[in-house]
Motif scaffolding. Sequence first.
Motif, PDB file in Angstrom:
ATOM      1  N   PRO A  34     103.492  15.539   3.861  1.00 19.00           N
ATOM      2  CA  PRO A  34     104.156  14.796   2.564  1.00 19.00           C
ATOM      3  C   PRO A  34     103.952  13.622   2.207  1.00 19.00           C
ATOM      4  O   PRO A  34     103.895  13.211   1.108  1.00 19.00           O
ATOM      5  CB  PRO A  34     105.819  14.933   3.000  1.00 19.00           C
ATOM      6  N   HIS A  76     103.203  26.010   3.485  1.00 22.77           N
ATOM      7  CA  HIS A  76     102.614  24.561   3.189  1.00 22.77           C
ATOM      8  C   HIS A  76     102.866  23.808   1.917  1.00 22.77           C
ATOM      9  O   HIS A  76     102.955  22.686   1.676  1.00 22.77           O
ATOM     10  CB  HIS A  76     101.460  24.083   3.875  1.00 22.77           C
ATOM     11  N   VAL A 136     105.932  21.689   1.532  1.00 25.38           N
ATOM     12  CA  VAL A 136     105.999  20.189   2.139  1.00 25.38           C
ATOM     13  C   VAL A 136     104.793  19.422   1.602  1.00 25.38           C
ATOM     14  O   VAL A 136     104.766  18.327   1.991  1.00 25.38           O
ATOM     15  CB  VAL A 136     105.789  20.478   3.701  1.00 25.38           C
ATOM     16  N   THR A 137     104.237  20.128   0.575  1.00 25.45           N
ATOM     17  CA  THR A 137     103.076  19.291  -0.047  1.00 25.45           C
ATOM     18  C   THR A 137     103.494  19.192  -1.389  1.00 25.45           C
ATOM     19  O   THR A 137     103.752  18.293  -2.021  1.00 25.45           O
ATOM     20  CB  THR A 137     101.709  19.677   0.202  1.00 25.45           C
ATOM     21  N   ALA A 169     111.243  15.924   0.876  1.00 24.65           N
ATOM     22  CA  ALA A 169     110.428  16.141   1.671  1.00 24.65           C
ATOM     23  C   ALA A 169     110.510  16.158   3.233  1.00 24.65           C
ATOM     24  O   ALA A 169     109.877  17.019   3.957  1.00 24.65           O
ATOM     25  CB  ALA A 169     109.321  15.030   1.665  1.00 24.65           C
ATOM     26  N   GLY A 199     112.181  20.932   1.573  1.00 29.53           N
ATOM     27  CA  GLY A 199     110.939  21.524   1.927  1.00 29.53           C
ATOM     28  C   GLY A 199     110.715  21.917   3.314  1.00 29.53           C
ATOM     29  O   GLY A 199     110.439  23.372   3.375  1.00 29.53           O
ATOM     30  N   PRO A 200     111.079  21.289   4.425  1.00 33.17           N
ATOM     31  CA  PRO A 200     111.120  21.932   5.908  1.00 33.17           C
ATOM     32  C   PRO A 200     111.703  23.250   5.779  1.00 33.17           C
ATOM     33  O   PRO A 200     111.612  24.178   6.784  1.00 33.17           O
ATOM     34  CB  PRO A 200     111.223  20.850   6.588  1.00 33.17           C
ATOM     35  N   HIS A 253     110.074  25.992   4.476  1.00 36.11           N
ATOM     36  CA  HIS A 253     108.730  26.287   5.334  1.00 36.11           C
ATOM     37  C   HIS A 253     109.317  27.080   6.656  1.00 36.11           C
ATOM     38  O   HIS A 253     108.639  27.800   7.208  1.00 36.11           O
ATOM     39  CB  HIS A 253     108.312  24.812   5.859  1.00 36.11           C
ATOM     40  N   HIS A 256     108.155  18.882  10.962  1.00 34.94           N
ATOM     41  CA  HIS A 256     108.005  18.551   9.467  1.00 34.94           C
ATOM     42  C   HIS A 256     109.541  17.950   9.259  1.00 34.94           C
ATOM     43  O   HIS A 256     109.616  17.336   8.066  1.00 34.94           O
ATOM     44  CB  HIS A 256     108.039  19.884   8.769  1.00 34.94           C
TER      45      HIS A 256
END
Length: 248
Positions: A96, A135, A138-139, A164, A168-169, A172, A203
């Motif tokens: 991130p 991913h 997280v990006t 982030a 996100g994680p 993920h 993450h």
Amino acid sequence: MSLKWLGDLVTANGFTHTLFISLAVVGMVLAAIIWIIEFSGHTISRKGIVKNNVKWNATTIAIIAISAAVYIVGRPVQFQFIPGIGGFNPTLALAPILSILLGLPGAIGVTFSMPIGDAISGSLTVGSLAGWLSHTYVTWLAYKMVRGANFKKFANVASYYLWAIIIGPIIHAIIIPGFLDLTHVVPPAVAWAGVTSSILINHMLTAAVVSAILVPILYPIVKNRGLYWKDRYQANQDLDADDFSAEV
């Protein structure tokens, strides 16, 4: 609080297990759609599908290459909990950070370097497909949703840790175990307990600490060199028109 749902998940029984497998598949499909849209020169915004304003010049290509190289180089440095599948790797915390600083090129470099990094670190499996697409969350999600990379502003910090480090994680940590479970790469208990734990350590927990240290250091450097993504291809534009977030 009943933890029956967790028991159903690790034993591959009931509605909870079916739901999480379905969420994993949907997440991978959505990630593929996101990248198709971005590579077409467009992006998702509050106003729908709009131009992403990315200029595919030498600087952009260099940023992608450097982001990929940084992410790949550190991949072999890890302590594996599950041989060939998961472990502790502090390099993953950079995902991130590179995305909020360098924007879409940074997100592309990190996300699309995943299979290469897996190959180098000896963990290339069918699960790498999930790792690559997952991913995105997280990006790309960090790039789109975080308000800004200037951590002197509380709103930016709060936005970063929400999208982030938490949201996100978590996404993920559903997609990868779900795909590994679906494809029987590892037993459900290993996928939902071991792999999920590994993802959240890398993450979420590790990234929370690493980001607090690196972002304040790297942001002024990137900004002063004209590489901060909002300066590069959103300068003199209404950020709210083309992105979910605006730096404040």
